[in-house]
Design an enzyme around this catalytic site. Sequence first.
Site, PDB file in Angstrom:
ATOM      1  N   HIS A  66       8.387  -1.095   3.441  1.00 32.64           N
ATOM      2  CA  HIS A  66       8.504  -1.210   1.986  1.00 32.64           C
ATOM      3  C   HIS A  66       9.558  -0.264   1.415  1.00 32.64           C
ATOM      4  O   HIS A  66      10.035  -0.467   0.296  1.00 32.64           O
ATOM      5  CB  HIS A  66       7.149  -0.990   1.300  1.00 32.64           C
ATOM      6  CG  HIS A  66       6.718   0.426   1.145  1.00 32.64           C
ATOM      7  ND1 HIS A  66       5.822   1.035   1.993  1.00 32.64           N
ATOM      8  CD2 HIS A  66       7.045   1.357   0.219  1.00 32.64           C
ATOM      9  CE1 HIS A  66       5.610   2.284   1.600  1.00 32.64           C
ATOM     10  NE2 HIS A  66       6.340   2.500   0.520  1.00 32.64           N
ATOM     11  N   ASP A 119       3.572  -2.460   7.905  1.00 39.68           N
ATOM     12  CA  ASP A 119       4.552  -1.807   7.033  1.00 39.68           C
ATOM     13  C   ASP A 119       5.384  -0.824   7.857  1.00 39.68           C
ATOM     14  O   ASP A 119       5.225   0.398   7.767  1.00 39.68           O
ATOM     15  CB  ASP A 119       3.816  -1.092   5.889  1.00 39.68           C
ATOM     16  CG  ASP A 119       4.755  -0.667   4.771  1.00 39.68           C
ATOM     17  OD1 ASP A 119       5.983  -0.784   4.941  1.00 39.68           O
ATOM     18  OD2 ASP A 119       4.248  -0.205   3.733  1.00 39.68           O
ATOM     19  N   SER A 219       6.342   8.005   1.753  1.00 39.71           N
ATOM     20  CA  SER A 219       6.368   6.775   2.537  1.00 39.71           C
ATOM     21  C   SER A 219       7.434   6.863   3.615  1.00 39.71           C
ATOM     22  O   SER A 219       8.531   7.389   3.395  1.00 39.71           O
ATOM     23  CB  SER A 219       6.678   5.585   1.641  1.00 39.71           C
ATOM     24  OG  SER A 219       5.644   5.365   0.719  1.00 39.71           O
TER      25      SER A 219
END
Length: 269
Positions: A66, A119, A219
Amino acid sequence: MKIFLVLVNLFLACLAAPGGRIIGGDDATPGEFPHMLSLQWHHIEIRRHNCGASIINELWALTAAHCITETVIEHGGSLSVIAGAWDFREPSEYQQEVPVERFVNHPLYPGGGLVAPHDIGVMRLGEPLIFNDWVKPIVFPQPNTLATGYGTLSGWGNTQPGPPPVFPYILQRANMPILTMAQCHDTLVQFGAEHLLHLDGDVCTGPLTGGLSGCNGDSGSPLGQWDGDDFIQVGVTAWTIFPCSRVGAPTVYARVSYYIDWINENIAE
């Protein structure tokens, strides 16, 4: 309906603080995480830290899918990585920045910056990194192994559980307990987010008492465990419940040992 949010990395304003923490963590020491990368997003006059990443080898890096779909695919611009960084205000003599040439996201990740399993993505760098004391590859685990005990997360993510976000200059670290997948699943039920968990391909950390978690900007950052001088990467930071560090909310990662074969196939040249 219960509401949950991915660890998104796009903000209208990014504030910086000279100290700060991964929520509940503390400052890393210079050169402590030589495998750590800052994934930078460039668009028109915007330039900022977008996500973390880890060094696979001189030409490849690992991050969350992402991080790519939320930036370049959705908004345009380009990406680069900074290796050997610690304090963004004072670049070290070992610091290197190279462009991202191309990327490959896992084919089962749906895209669009969604909170979803798989992800994970790899990035091919436009120039080879030069390894030194501050720039080294991370070590991957054996396929399909399950980590227990504690893991260490590092990153330049938001250090404030509530708005406005505060992003540190100095790389942060935190030691976090690794949860069983049963614990992780059961605690996500209260948020209506258990269906987002990939029981085979994810790993989760606590504590569930709150006050310690990854957050926006973390992230793609590596969760790992030290084995002597080797840092074994356990997970790639994916998402948590918003606001960060809530009681009962885990931090969720793509489990690297589950994806070893996919990673190796896509970086083979």
